[in-house]
Write an enzyme that holds these catalytic residues in place. Structure first.
Site, PDB file in Angstrom:
ATOM      1  NE  ARG A  96      -3.395   2.398   2.788  1.00  0.00           N
ATOM      2  CZ  ARG A  96      -4.230   2.593   3.800  1.00  0.00           C
ATOM      3  NH1 ARG A  96      -4.597   1.569   4.565  1.00  0.00           N
ATOM      4  NH2 ARG A  96      -4.717   3.795   4.050  1.00  0.00           N
ATOM      5  CG  ASN A 150     -10.937  -1.459   0.629  1.00  0.00           C
ATOM      6  OD1 ASN A 150     -12.073  -1.417   0.159  1.00  0.00           O
ATOM      7  ND2 ASN A 150     -10.558  -0.804   1.718  1.00  0.00           N
ATOM      8  CB  CYS A 172     -17.844  -0.368   2.174  1.00  0.00           C
ATOM      9  SG  CYS A 172     -16.873   1.115   2.442  1.00  0.00           S
ATOM     10  CG  HIS A 202     -14.510   3.519  -1.206  1.00  0.00           C
ATOM     11  ND1 HIS A 202     -13.199   3.183  -0.986  1.00  0.00           N
ATOM     12  CD2 HIS A 202     -15.166   3.179  -0.068  1.00  0.00           C
ATOM     13  CE1 HIS A 202     -13.068   2.658   0.227  1.00  0.00           C
ATOM     14  NE2 HIS A 202     -14.264   2.638   0.792  1.00  0.00           N
ATOM     15  CE1 TYR A 257     -11.579   6.457   0.080  1.00  0.00           C
ATOM     16  CE2 TYR A 257     -13.631   5.985   1.231  1.00  0.00           C
ATOM     17  CZ  TYR A 257     -12.259   5.854   1.126  1.00  0.00           C
ATOM     18  OH  TYR A 257     -11.559   5.140   2.066  1.00  0.00           O
TER      19      TYR A 257
END
Ligand code: G6P
Length: 442
Positions: A96, A150, A172, A202, A257
């Site tokens: 990440r 995710n 989520c 998102h 988001y």
């Protein structure tokens, strides 16, 4: 005594596991989980042992009859499971960090689930999830897969389209948090409000209606965005006070988001500033994780510590427990999840995964019908869904051109040479997790 339920959690060494355990303990009378198998990989062994020992203490302190098993053998765990939850992170937080750093170093948004980073998280994760589904077909063909790995929407769609597995629910925490936090902002009890979400993970919008049938959406938009200190509902995103005339015009509440899409320049400037001074969010998360695992090592700790709330994914695991409870008991709880569109949103393909408000029945999620969006939401939604389709296809086929199309289409990635450069750099950085792109003879 009834047989009890067997749960398998893949990525069991995650710092979020105590919330999951707490969620099962809380519901034990309705949902007798007698076996909880926490599965991880060699690289996650130490974390699995720490959080697993903590899970055992929690169960013991609660006095419930549940065996907690820790294993690195996924197939051993999956045998006869009733529910499988996935919370894995392929390449761990180090991957990440690269997803966030590489785009940022080229002046693009560097984010876990959005832009170039989000695309690469999908590329790494889709093959692993599809492998898990193959194991499930063989070892627990009646089980449900509750995925919160995710990017949750793309992962769910991959399972539906390429895994040919229908018993999947994508989860989520954004809608879950919204229900709690926004009811409070309206001064109402969340049980007396109806939130209808529609869109994709998102990138969804919602409306709110109260028990008298009154639409409270515009009022909430005003409370949330009509003043200087916009309220953020997740720990990982600072709300940016979206441009008032734009947000007012939506007549639907955007999700956090949307900041990346409605105010890209401001978000990028903030991310670059943070990047320069403190590193990326993933690096911050690494510190929080370290702190959490130090706490989890304490042999006297037998409850979820409050510091877990510093992670953006708070309330995820509890919601997963509620979905499992609702499927197991046909409770028909109203929840927002990723599921097959099947005509719920007429602007998107029937086969796509969409994130919509559903009744969770014994046969899985049944969406509330939505219909079509106005152009202000529809355009972005369709672009993003096409981008997701291409990303998933690229993850499965390893096709460079398909991936470049996804990059070009993503609104957070500048097209042309920059897109190609960032993509090439990410491909190289994540090579070991992208077998479809680097198989021999390619
Ligand atoms: C939000 C999102 C999650 C994401 C999390 C990241 O809550 O809904 O999908 O996992 O933020 O939080 P983190 O603490 O890892 O930055």
């Amino acid at each position: 005594m009834s047989k009890g339920i067997k749960i398998v959690t893949i990525g069991g060494g995650s710092s979020y596991t105590p919330e999951l355990v707490e969620g099962f303990i809380k519901r034990y009378d309705e949902l007798p989980v007698r076996e909880l198998w926490l599965v991880d990989i060699e690289a996650g062994k130490e974390k699995l042992e720490i959080v697993g020992a903590m899970a055992k203490r929690m169960v013991k302190a609660a006095g419930v009859d549940c065996e907690v098993h820790l294993t690195l053998d996924r197939r051993e765990a999956l045998k006869d499971a009733d529910f499988v939850t996935t919370q894995l992170r392929v390449g761990l937080l180090d991957a990440r960090i690269l997803d966030e750093r590489i785009p940022l170093s080229h002046g693009l948004i560097g984010q876990e689930t959005n832009g170039a980073g989000g695309i690469f998280k999908a590329l790494r994760t889709v093959p692993v999830i599809l492998d898990i589904v193959e194991d499930m077909k063989e070892l627990c063909p009646n089980a449900w897969l509750i995925n919160f790995t995710n990017p949750a929407g793309m992962v769910t769609e991959a399972v539906l389209r390429y895994g040919n597995w229908d018993k999947v629910v994508g989860l989520c925490n954004i809608p879950v948090n919204a229900v709690f936090e926004e009811a409070e902002l309206l001064g109402e009890n969340n049980r007396e409000l109806f939130f209808q979400f529609a869109g994709i993970n998102h990138l969804h919008w919602h409306t709110i209606t109260d028990k008298n049938g009154k639409d409270r959406t515009d009022e909430l938009i005003k409370v949330m965005y009509g003043q200087d200190d916009a309220k953020s509902i997740v720990a990982n995103i600072k709300d940016n006070n979206l441009i008032w005339e734009q947000v007012e015009n939506l007549h639907m509440v955007p999700c956090p988001y949307h900041n990346y899409y409605y105010y890209t320049d401001k978000m990028l400037a903030e991310e670059l500033e943070d990047f320069k001074n403190n590193g990326t969010r993933a690096e911050k998360v690494k510190e929080i994780e370290h702190e959490l695992f130090e706490l989890y090592k304490d042999p006297n700790l037998d409850y979820k510590p409050k510091q877990l709330a510093e992670r953006g994914g708070a309330r995820y695991s509890d919601a997963a427990c509620e979905i499992i409870n609702s499927i197991h008991n046909d409770k028909r709880t109203t929840m927002t999840v990723s599921t097959r569109n099947n005509g719920t949103i007429t602007d998107l393909p029937a086969e796509s995964a969409v994130e919509v408000t559903c009744t969770i029945t014994g046969k899985g999620p049944v969406p509330y019908n939505f219909g079509s969006f106005k152009p202000q939401e529809r355009g972005l939604l369709q672009v993003m869904k096409s981008m997701e389709e291409l990303t998933i296809e690229a993850a499965v086929t390893g096709d460079y051109g398909t991936l470049l199309q996804a990059f070009t289409m993503n609104p957070l990635i500048t097209s042309g040479d920059v897109a190609k450069e960032v993509m090439d750099e990410l491909l190289e950085a994540h090579k070991q997790y992208l077998p479809a792109f680097f198989k021999e003879g390619k």
